[in-house]
Design a protein around this motif. Sequence first.
Motif, PDB file in Angstrom:
ATOM      1  N   GLY A   1     -10.145  67.863  34.876  1.00  0.00           N
ATOM      2  CA  GLY A   1      -9.815  68.711  36.007  1.00  0.00           C
ATOM      3  C   GLY A   1      -8.336  68.947  36.232  1.00  0.00           C
ATOM      4  N   ARG A   2      -7.484  68.446  35.341  1.00  0.00           N
ATOM      5  CA  ARG A   2      -6.038  68.597  35.532  1.00  0.00           C
ATOM      6  C   ARG A   2      -5.417  69.308  34.334  1.00  0.00           C
ATOM      7  N   THR A   3      -4.298  69.958  34.593  1.00  0.00           N
ATOM      8  CA  THR A   3      -3.599  70.652  33.514  1.00  0.00           C
ATOM      9  C   THR A   3      -3.063  69.642  32.510  1.00  0.00           C
ATOM     10  N   PRO A   4      -2.963  70.034  31.254  1.00  0.00           N
ATOM     11  CA  PRO A   4      -2.505  69.100  30.219  1.00  0.00           C
ATOM     12  C   PRO A   4      -0.993  68.911  30.253  1.00  0.00           C
ATOM     13  N   VAL A   5      -0.541  67.899  29.544  1.00  0.00           N
ATOM     14  CA  VAL A   5       0.875  67.620  29.334  1.00  0.00           C
ATOM     15  C   VAL A   5       1.097  67.458  27.842  1.00  0.00           C
ATOM     16  N   LEU A   6       2.124  68.133  27.323  1.00  0.00           N
ATOM     17  CA  LEU A   6       2.515  67.957  25.926  1.00  0.00           C
ATOM     18  C   LEU A   6       3.572  66.864  25.851  1.00  0.00           C
ATOM     19  N   MET A   7       3.312  65.867  25.023  1.00  0.00           N
ATOM     20  CA  MET A   7       4.222  64.729  24.885  1.00  0.00           C
ATOM     21  C   MET A   7       4.665  64.603  23.433  1.00  0.00           C
ATOM     22  N   VAL A   8       5.977  64.519  23.236  1.00  0.00           N
ATOM     23  CA  VAL A   8       6.541  64.283  21.910  1.00  0.00           C
ATOM     24  C   VAL A   8       7.369  63.009  21.997  1.00  0.00           C
ATOM     25  N   ASP A   9       6.980  61.996  21.232  1.00  0.00           N
ATOM     26  CA  ASP A   9       7.630  60.684  21.270  1.00  0.00           C
ATOM     27  C   ASP A   9       8.410  60.510  19.965  1.00  0.00           C
ATOM     28  N   VAL A  10       9.742  60.518  20.086  1.00  0.00           N
ATOM     29  CA  VAL A  10      10.616  60.451  18.917  1.00  0.00           C
ATOM     30  C   VAL A  10      11.298  59.085  18.884  1.00  0.00           C
ATOM     31  N   PRO A  11      11.035  58.267  17.867  1.00  0.00           N
ATOM     32  CA  PRO A  11      11.689  56.952  17.787  1.00  0.00           C
ATOM     33  C   PRO A  11      13.208  57.108  17.681  1.00  0.00           C
ATOM     34  N   GLY A  12      13.918  56.087  18.140  1.00  0.00           N
ATOM     35  CA  GLY A  12      15.369  56.140  18.113  1.00  0.00           C
ATOM     36  C   GLY A  12      15.979  55.000  17.321  1.00  0.00           C
ATOM     37  N   ASP A  13      17.311  55.026  17.259  1.00  0.00           N
ATOM     38  CA  ASP A  13      18.071  53.994  16.560  1.00  0.00           C
ATOM     39  C   ASP A  13      18.602  52.941  17.523  1.00  0.00           C
ATOM     40  N   VAL A  14      18.458  53.199  18.819  1.00  0.00           N
ATOM     41  CA  VAL A  14      18.964  52.307  19.858  1.00  0.00           C
ATOM     42  C   VAL A  14      17.788  51.868  20.708  1.00  0.00           C
ATOM     43  N   ASP A  15      17.763  50.616  21.080  1.00  0.00           N
ATOM     44  CA  ASP A  15      16.667  50.062  21.871  1.00  0.00           C
ATOM     45  C   ASP A  15      16.791  50.517  23.314  1.00  0.00           C
ATOM     46  N   ASP A  16      16.440  51.761  23.551  1.00  0.00           N
ATOM     47  CA  ASP A  16      16.546  52.351  24.872  1.00  0.00           C
ATOM     48  C   ASP A  16      15.677  53.596  24.892  1.00  0.00           C
ATOM     49  N   CYS A  17      15.581  54.252  26.054  1.00  0.00           N
ATOM     50  CA  CYS A  17      14.684  55.396  26.176  1.00  0.00           C
ATOM     51  C   CYS A  17      15.340  56.502  26.990  1.00  0.00           C
ATOM     52  N   VAL A  18      15.186  57.741  26.503  1.00  0.00           N
ATOM     53  CA  VAL A  18      15.589  58.939  27.229  1.00  0.00           C
ATOM     54  C   VAL A  18      14.332  59.756  27.495  1.00  0.00           C
ATOM     55  N   LEU A  19      14.162  60.190  28.729  1.00  0.00           N
ATOM     56  CA  LEU A  19      13.043  61.052  29.085  1.00  0.00           C
ATOM     57  C   LEU A  19      13.563  62.483  29.218  1.00  0.00           C
ATOM     58  N   MET A  20      12.948  63.400  28.482  1.00  0.00           N
ATOM     59  CA  MET A  20      13.366  64.805  28.491  1.00  0.00           C
ATOM     60  C   MET A  20      12.214  65.632  29.059  1.00  0.00           C
ATOM     61  N   TYR A  21      12.524  66.447  30.065  1.00  0.00           N
ATOM     62  CA  TYR A  21      11.472  67.077  30.868  1.00  0.00           C
ATOM     63  C   TYR A  21      11.585  68.596  30.876  1.00  0.00           C
ATOM     64  N   GLY A  22      10.421  69.253  30.884  1.00  0.00           N
ATOM     65  CA  GLY A  22      10.337  70.694  31.093  1.00  0.00           C
ATOM     66  C   GLY A  22       8.925  71.057  31.504  1.00  0.00           C
ATOM     67  N   HIS A  23       8.668  72.345  31.691  1.00  0.00           N
ATOM     68  CA  HIS A  23       7.302  72.784  32.023  1.00  0.00           C
ATOM     69  C   HIS A  23       7.010  74.097  31.328  1.00  0.00           C
ATOM     70  N   LEU A  24       5.733  74.396  31.164  1.00  0.00           N
ATOM     71  CA  LEU A  24       5.335  75.616  30.457  1.00  0.00           C
ATOM     72  C   LEU A  24       4.502  76.566  31.301  1.00  0.00           C
ATOM     73  N   ASP A  25       4.113  76.176  32.527  1.00  0.00           N
ATOM     74  CA  ASP A  25       3.374  77.091  33.393  1.00  0.00           C
ATOM     75  C   ASP A  25       4.326  78.093  34.017  1.00  0.00           C
ATOM     76  N   LYS A  26       3.784  79.234  34.447  1.00  0.00           N
ATOM     77  CA  LYS A  26       4.615  80.350  34.888  1.00  0.00           C
ATOM     78  C   LYS A  26       4.246  80.817  36.291  1.00  0.00           C
ATOM     79  N   GLN A  27       5.211  81.477  36.908  1.00  0.00           N
ATOM     80  CA  GLN A  27       4.981  82.186  38.161  1.00  0.00           C
ATOM     81  C   GLN A  27       4.204  83.479  37.881  1.00  0.00           C
ATOM     82  N   PRO A  28       3.580  84.058  38.916  1.00  0.00           N
ATOM     83  CA  PRO A  28       2.843  85.314  38.709  1.00  0.00           C
ATOM     84  C   PRO A  28       3.785  86.484  38.421  1.00  0.00           C
ATOM     85  N   GLU A  29       3.187  87.651  38.182  1.00  0.00           N
ATOM     86  CA  GLU A  29       3.904  88.803  37.646  1.00  0.00           C
ATOM     87  C   GLU A  29       5.037  89.291  38.548  1.00  0.00           C
TER      88      GLU A  29
END
Length: 478
Positions: free
Chosen positions: A75-103
Amino acid sequence: MDNSKARDFVNLRWDESILPQLVEYVRIPNKSPMFDPEWEAHGHMEAAVQLMRRWAEQEARSLPGARVEVLRLPGRTPVLMVDVPGDVDDCVLMYGHLDKQPEFSGWSDGLDPWTPVLRDGKLYGRGGADDGYALFASLTAIRALREQGVPHARCVVLIEASEESGSPDLSHHIDALGDRLGRPTLVVCLDAECGNYEQLWCTTSLRGNLIGSLRVDVLAEGVHSGTASGVVPSSFRILRELLARVEDATSGAILIEELNTSIPPDRLAQAKAAATVLGESVYAKFPLMPGMRPVSNDPFELLLNNNWRPTLSVTGADGLPAFRSAGNVLRPQTTLKLSFRLPPTLAPATAAAAIQRTLERDPPYGARVSFKVESAMGGWNAPTFAPWLEQSMRDASQAFFGRDAMYMGTGGSIPFMGMLGERFPGTQFLVTGVLGPQSNAHGPNEFLHIECARRLTGCVSRVLADHAAQRGRQRAAA
């Protein structure tokens, strides 16, 4: 990081890969659930998700260990998640959206919300700038580092599909992810505004938003206006009286005390600096009618109005017949949709209670008055920038724009930022975007400024590199 090599790589990817994908993305009418309740049956949201998933999977081939996943909940809209391993033991969260406003209406000749048009270095159409480019820019920024062998932290890219509806689904996905998300020390959001297209603009605050419907009923059914006018008060006139309790009709100032909060000194100083750079463009960027003036001629006051002070917009009406169908009838009811923008530090529950109390008390003439809150989301005030991030943003802006970075608040809302601020106190934020003068997100003639988006992609890459270097120094010192 070699800035010149990063610039060449980013430009090539935008030309050969990103722009063709964004052109196809603009064609998809994947309106947010608030505007398309049957989104799942219509399939447009799924089409947008699959377009981005396919592209992300292709990019993942150049990012060893990267995982692309579409997160789904009933019943909920999906989320696309891309998990890219890094060289440093830490985490960056990168955010955006793909839904749109009406015409929306009023698109210029040759332009249309679902027909992509490339013209004068801009991609016209709904959603390219708000916020379809975010996935493409995020992964390209990471790849620019990999191409040079520059270390970066683990990067988790989340692209949601309900932001334009207030992100009602995203918190459920975050809860379902649990420990998989980790504890990011840096959040990169590409869904914000920019004061111009000539430098990096860092968002320091976002206003909250409260949407509700104000309804006034005066009759059980409509009656002849000649018979009833002067005897029965108009529901529209009562609405005018109620709105006068909330808003000064001359200045637009909100009169409800609880909705006005103090502005922090550092935000005042940043607004003053931004006003000096932007000048008249603060209001000249809008398509004002000839002879029309802004609320104030002082850019500083306009920025404060837009970033930190509460405002009211009437965004819709019900009970009013179409112009050609409007007869001489005193109508039984009128309903207005009200959109309040709230100061970044104001709790939405406090605002909702104060607005409802103000509008519903002592109804004029004993009319039936009701204010129903449809959605209420808090704003966000960024934590103090760490010295490394402030220096990194300055260096990135100089490297890719040739000018210093600037700071300003934003009049809009990104619900996820407040949610993250609560979940991860102490996290650093780079909130930026390409919604600059005349880009007109949500309105007609929306466009993505391509050169600005390219340069912003390079800036993100530089900040990711500096973040990893800083975390490495901290661990070495410990």
